[in-house]
Design an enzyme around this catalytic site. Structure first.
Site, PDB file in Angstrom:
ATOM      1  N   PRO A  10       0.719  -1.199  -0.037  1.00  0.00           N
ATOM      2  CA  PRO A  10      -0.192   0.121  -0.112  1.00  0.00           C
ATOM      3  C   PRO A  10       0.805   1.439   0.017  1.00  0.00           C
ATOM      4  CG  PRO A  10      -0.211  -0.951   2.050  1.00  0.00           C
ATOM      5  CD  PRO A  10       0.381  -2.196   1.120  1.00  0.00           C
ATOM      6  N   ASN A  11       0.352   2.375  -0.775  1.00  0.00           N
ATOM      7  CA  ASN A  11       0.951   3.856  -0.862  1.00  0.00           C
ATOM      8  C   ASN A  11       1.976   3.813  -1.533  1.00  0.00           C
ATOM      9  OD1 ASN A  11      -1.228   4.840   0.518  1.00  0.00           O
ATOM     10  ND2 ASN A  11      -0.417   3.993   2.295  1.00  0.00           N
ATOM     11  N   ARG A  18       4.812  12.342  -2.728  1.00  0.00           N
ATOM     12  CA  ARG A  18       4.821  12.822  -1.140  1.00  0.00           C
ATOM     13  C   ARG A  18       5.928  12.376  -0.465  1.00  0.00           C
ATOM     14  NH1 ARG A  18      -1.114  12.999  -0.589  1.00  0.00           N
ATOM     15  NH2 ARG A  18      -1.386  14.921  -1.927  1.00  0.00           N
ATOM     16  N   TYR A  23      11.254   8.965   1.325  1.00  0.00           N
ATOM     17  CA  TYR A  23      11.092   7.670   0.178  1.00  0.00           C
ATOM     18  C   TYR A  23      11.950   8.069  -1.228  1.00  0.00           C
ATOM     19  CZ  TYR A  23       7.825   5.788   3.565  1.00  0.00           C
ATOM     20  OH  TYR A  23       7.129   5.474   4.606  1.00  0.00           O
ATOM     21  N   ASN A  74       7.863  -5.715  -0.897  1.00  0.00           N
ATOM     22  CA  ASN A  74       7.737  -4.724  -0.234  1.00  0.00           C
ATOM     23  C   ASN A  74       6.401  -4.630   0.200  1.00  0.00           C
ATOM     24  OD1 ASN A  74       7.957  -2.388   1.398  1.00  0.00           O
ATOM     25  ND2 ASN A  74       9.124  -1.123  -0.029  1.00  0.00           N
ATOM     26  N   ALA A  77       3.189  -0.874   4.690  1.00  0.00           N
ATOM     27  CA  ALA A  77       2.815  -0.623   6.050  1.00  0.00           C
ATOM     28  C   ALA A  77       2.350  -2.366   6.723  1.00  0.00           C
ATOM     29  CB  ALA A  77       1.592   0.184   6.166  1.00  0.00           C
ATOM     30  N   GLU A  98      12.373  -9.894   1.466  1.00  0.00           N
ATOM     31  CA  GLU A  98      11.829  -8.704   1.759  1.00  0.00           C
ATOM     32  C   GLU A  98      12.416  -7.397   1.477  1.00  0.00           C
ATOM     33  OE1 GLU A  98      11.285  -8.976   6.052  1.00  0.00           O
ATOM     34  OE2 GLU A  98       9.941  -6.938   6.217  1.00  0.00           O
ATOM     35  N   HIS A 100      12.894  -2.954   1.948  1.00  0.00           N
ATOM     36  CA  HIS A 100      12.221  -1.699   2.213  1.00  0.00           C
ATOM     37  C   HIS A 100      13.126  -0.732   1.856  1.00  0.00           C
ATOM     38  CE1 HIS A 100       9.189  -3.677   4.720  1.00  0.00           C
ATOM     39  NE2 HIS A 100      10.334  -4.630   5.051  1.00  0.00           N
ATOM     40  N   ARG A 107      13.557   3.596  12.530  1.00  0.00           N
ATOM     41  CA  ARG A 107      12.192   4.507  12.551  1.00  0.00           C
ATOM     42  C   ARG A 107      11.610   4.355  13.700  1.00  0.00           C
ATOM     43  NH1 ARG A 107       9.383   4.486   6.842  1.00  0.00           N
ATOM     44  NH2 ARG A 107       8.638   6.111   7.920  1.00  0.00           N
TER      45      ARG A 107
HETATM   46  O1  CA2 Z   1      10.596   1.580   3.962  1.00  0.00           O
HETATM   47  C1  CA2 Z   1       9.625   0.842   3.243  1.00  0.00           C
HETATM   48  O2  CA2 Z   1       9.789   0.643   2.115  1.00  0.00           O
HETATM   49  C2  CA2 Z   1       8.507   0.791   3.892  1.00  0.00           C
HETATM   50  O3  CA2 Z   1       7.810  -0.565   3.676  1.00  0.00           O
HETATM   51  C3  CA2 Z   1       7.489   1.898   3.312  1.00  0.00           C
HETATM   52  C4  CA2 Z   1       5.920   1.828   3.866  1.00  0.00           C
HETATM   53  C5  CA2 Z   1       6.136   1.871   5.395  1.00  0.00           C
HETATM   54  O4  CA2 Z   1       4.851   1.820   5.888  1.00  0.00           O
HETATM   55  C6  CA2 Z   1       6.928   0.808   5.982  1.00  0.00           C
HETATM   56  O5  CA2 Z   1       7.186   0.938   7.395  1.00  0.00           O
HETATM   57  C7  CA2 Z   1       8.379   0.984   5.417  1.00  0.00           C
HETATM   58  C8  CA2 Z   1       5.206   3.109   3.531  1.00  0.00           C
HETATM   59  C9  CA2 Z   1       5.047   3.042   1.914  1.00  0.00           C
HETATM   60  C10 CA2 Z   1       4.449   4.642   1.687  1.00  0.00           C
HETATM   61  O6  CA2 Z   1       5.119   5.130   0.759  1.00  0.00           O
HETATM   62  C11 CA2 Z   1       4.781   6.488   0.528  1.00  0.00           C
HETATM   63  C12 CA2 Z   1       5.407   6.688  -0.590  1.00  0.00           C
HETATM   64  C13 CA2 Z   1       5.063   8.413  -0.875  1.00  0.00           C
HETATM   65  C14 CA2 Z   1       4.325   9.061  -0.107  1.00  0.00           C
HETATM   66  C15 CA2 Z   1       3.711   8.373   0.978  1.00  0.00           C
HETATM   67  C16 CA2 Z   1       4.054   7.226   1.142  1.00  0.00           C
END
Ligand code: CA2
Length: 142
Positions: A10-11, A18, A23, A74, A77, A98, A100, A107
């Site tokens: 997700p996301n 964003r 990221y 990946n 969340a 896996e 990230h 974090r």
């Molecule tokens: O570090 C990573 O790759 C994560 O899997 C990214 C997830 C986060 O919930 C994990 O704890 C770590 C979040 C991905 C959301 O990506 C976004 C990208 C742009 C704007 C907002 C969110």
């Protein structure tokens, strides 16, 4: 040719739109294009899949059984919440990496535990897009 299923949770489709400080500024399409290039260079066939829905990801993992030789995931969340994704990965028992973008170990406390790590043969954190390349390299070398 080895077939690898690449799953983004997700996301991650919002990459580049964003939170660039966290990221990176590159967008999701660039990530997908990079993965395709790395796969070609490594002699891998890849299918790229992204979903914001836990059950859809579970269905995709189940359908990978007998079709793919490995999974690069990946879980975003869902990393920190999903026993369902862990169970699906264990059930299909494919080699799994896996990845990230960020270093989840440094974090917030709630990101420091990963259900998926309980099954994944390798976890790569904090290397941005390059982590996906390292994951593909690992799966190619198996
Ligand atoms: O570090 C990573 O790759 C994560 O899997 C990214 C997830 C986060 O919930 C994990 O704890 C770590 C979040 C991905 C959301 O990506 C976004 C990208 C742009 C704007 C907002 C969110």
């Amino acid at each position: 040719m080895k077939k690898i299923l690449v799953i983004n949770g997700p996301n991650l489709n919002l990459l580049g739109l964003r939170e660039p400080a966290l990221y990176g500024a590159q967008n999701f399409e660039t990530l997908q294009a990079s993965i395709r290039e790395w796969a070609v260079a490594l002699g891998l066939e890849v299918e790229l899949f992204q979903s914001n829905h836990e059950g859809v990801i579970v269905d995709k993992i189940q359908a990978a059984y007998g079709v793919f030789d490995g999974i690069l995931i990946n879980p975003a969340a869902y990393t920190h919440t999903s026993v369902a994704i862990l169970d699906a990965l264990k059930a299909v028992a494919l080699p799994t990496v896996e990845v990230h973008l960020t270093d989840i170990a440094t974090r917030e406390k709630f990101r420091q535990f990963s259900f998926v790590s309980l099954y994944a043969q390798k976890t790569i954190c904090g290397k941005g897009f390059d982590g996906y390349r390292e994951g593909l390299e690992y799966l190619a070398a198996l």
